[in-house]
Design a protein around this motif. Structure first.
Motif, PDB file in Angstrom:
ATOM      1  N   GLY A 205     -62.668  20.126  11.920  1.00 31.66           N
ATOM      2  CA  GLY A 205     -61.920  20.334  12.717  1.00 31.66           C
ATOM      3  C   GLY A 205     -62.220  20.876  14.409  1.00 31.66           C
ATOM      4  O   GLY A 205     -62.067  20.306  15.261  1.00 31.66           O
ATOM      5  N   VAL A 206     -63.067  21.715  13.947  1.00 26.80           N
ATOM      6  CA  VAL A 206     -63.968  23.016  15.953  1.00 26.80           C
ATOM      7  C   VAL A 206     -63.981  21.693  16.472  1.00 26.80           C
ATOM      8  O   VAL A 206     -65.410  20.405  15.960  1.00 26.80           O
ATOM      9  N   THR A 207     -63.418  21.239  17.146  1.00 27.75           N
ATOM     10  CA  THR A 207     -64.596  20.465  18.032  1.00 27.75           C
ATOM     11  C   THR A 207     -64.976  21.161  19.841  1.00 27.75           C
ATOM     12  O   THR A 207     -63.549  21.901  20.399  1.00 27.75           O
ATOM     13  N   ALA A 208     -65.391  20.455  20.651  1.00 26.12           N
ATOM     14  CA  ALA A 208     -66.457  20.810  21.990  1.00 26.12           C
ATOM     15  C   ALA A 208     -66.213  20.068  23.326  1.00 26.12           C
ATOM     16  O   ALA A 208     -65.882  18.762  22.490  1.00 26.12           O
ATOM     17  N   PHE A 209     -64.985  20.285  24.226  1.00 26.81           N
ATOM     18  CA  PHE A 209     -64.645  19.696  25.203  1.00 26.81           C
ATOM     19  C   PHE A 209     -65.179  19.908  26.446  1.00 26.81           C
ATOM     20  O   PHE A 209     -65.092  21.747  26.450  1.00 26.81           O
ATOM     21  N   VAL A 210     -65.787  19.116  27.669  1.00 25.56           N
ATOM     22  CA  VAL A 210     -66.326  20.034  28.595  1.00 25.56           C
ATOM     23  C   VAL A 210     -64.929  19.485  30.049  1.00 25.56           C
ATOM     24  O   VAL A 210     -63.912  18.523  29.760  1.00 25.56           O
ATOM     25  N   VAL A 211     -64.051  20.949  30.248  1.00 22.92           N
ATOM     26  CA  VAL A 211     -62.989  20.646  31.002  1.00 22.92           C
ATOM     27  C   VAL A 211     -63.217  20.873  32.382  1.00 22.92           C
ATOM     28  O   VAL A 211     -63.630  21.929  32.793  1.00 22.92           O
TER      29      VAL A 211
END
Length: 407
Positions: A205-211
């Motif tokens: 379920g782990v997801t990477a986002f650019v914030v």
């Protein structure tokens, strides 16, 4: 012995000469001409712009902005990145050599320096062309600071247990949760945040986002007061339904684990290079102090102690360069090989600082000498980017699997 404390703030030329004396032909022989060029360029910038600021940054806890900007102007923040994104497309070995040099001058500056790479690298690995163009150039020229937001109060090395949650919305995603021990977190304009889309899925379920750092709902805690690395800030990040565009996902939804595992190769090389750089700094400062105290002909007991330390530093350097070269040849180097390097080199940095303080006796405790700063700065390198206990676990597991294949 002089009655007054030693003052080892040396001018750039003296700094450069001292560290050039400590170069080892056995290690240099494996470097390409380009890698030696990168080392020499880095050392010049460190001697003039980084090392002279180290003591005052440590004393005042001021952020290492000027040093990082000088490194960026010299084109050193983009060593691992392609030219069309503002980098120079150099080898992992060149990056490791540069990291070692920056750390030898100021470990806190090296921590900010490497975090720029750590924030940009996942975007290079898993981002779309649009994300790469939008975010990487600003990290490489240091017009924007970056952070990698993984660790949480209850989730450190176990990334699969993240509680920060990303919920899908009509416009993209909404992130809620808390991150802690985030390097440059109080200043970051680009944050690569890892969150779960479903805690029941564990690592799947782990997801990477650019914030972006100015998104509504994102707040930051005051920087922590720390043992060392005072010129680098470490803070908490709080996400309260922070909106993130749909296109700001790195890779696939649920693919964040692979992004983490691919990224830690570079981050553990960074930490290992810090270990070697800190060992070099402790050695160089001890040698300079003993020479100031005794002249160029040192007592035998000092020479013997320094000889053992010099040998261990060479071993660490050779290991660092060899594993970095392996990564250049095959990015899928086993986790155990990376772990051996990270654990060995960061343990070297801490133990070298302890030994240097012992060799110097009462002078090892003086801030003016700078060895006690090496000791304080070195401790955290054994902890971040995967604690050395985790590294030993990875090494042990790999050894066990190898023996199962033999049995």
């Amino acid at each position: 012995m002089p009655a007054e404390p030693l003052d080892l703030d040396i001018d750039p030329d003296a700094y450069h000469r001292l560290h050039a004396v400590l170069d080892e032909p056995a290690a240099d022989a494996a470097l390409t001409p380009r890698e030696r060029e990168i080392r020499d360029r880095t050392r010049e910038v460190v001697a003039s712009e980084v090392a002279p600021r180290a003591a005052i940054l440590d004393a005042t806890h001021a952020f290492a902005h000027e040093g990082v900007q000088a490194l960026a102007r010299a084109g050193l923040c983009g060593l691992l990145f392609p030219e069309h994104l503002g980098g120079s497309g150099d080898s992992t070995v060149a990056y490791a050599v540069a990291m070692e040099e920056v750390t030898a001058g100021c470990a806190a500056t090296s921590l900010v320096f490497m975090t720029q790479t750590h924030a940009a690298y996942p975007i290079l690995l898993a981002g779309t062309d649009d994300l790469r163009q939008r975010y990487i150039p600003g990290l490489l020229d240091a017009s924007r600071y970056g952070s990698l937001a993984i660790t949480e109060p209850d989730a450190g090395s176990d990334v699969a247990s993240l509680k920060t949650t990303a919920t899908e919305t009509p416009d993209g995603w909404s992130i809620t949760g808390q991150k802690t021990f985030i390097t440059t977190g109080d200043k970051a304009g680009v944050i690569v945040c890892f969150a779960t889309v479903d805690r029941a899925l564990g690592r799947r379920g782990v997801t990477a986002f650019v914030v972006d750092g100015d998104r509504p709902g994102l707040t930051r805690g005051a920087p922590f007061t720390k043992m060392g690395m005072h010129g680098s800030s470490t803070a908490e990040l709080f996400f309260d339904r922070v909106p993130v565009p749909r296109d700001n996902v790195l890779g696939e939804v649920g693919g964040g684990w692979s992004v983490v595992m691919s990224s830690v190769v570079k981050s553990r090389i960074s930490a290992a290079a810090q270990g070697v750089g800190l060992a070099r700094a402790a050695y160089a400062r001890t040698l300079a102090a003993l020479t100031r105290l005794h002249g160029s002909r040192l007592p035998d007991e000092c020479s013997f102690a320094l000889a053992g330390l010099r040998g261990r530093i060479l071993q660490g350097r050779l290991l660092l360069h060899a594993v970095a070269r392996q990564v250049d040849a095959d990015p899928r180097v086993s986790p155990g090989q990376i772990a051996i390097m990270k654990q060995s080199c960061t343990d070297l940095g801490f133990r070298a600082a302890v030994d240097a303080a012992r060799i110097l006796g009462p002078y090892g405790d003086l801030a003016a000498v700078g060895v006690e700063r090496c000791l304080r700065d070195a401790k955290v390198t054994q902890i971040y980017d995967g604690t050395n206990e985790i590294q030993r676990l990875l090494i042990g597991r790999e050894t066990t699997r190898a023996m199962e294949g033999v049995a």
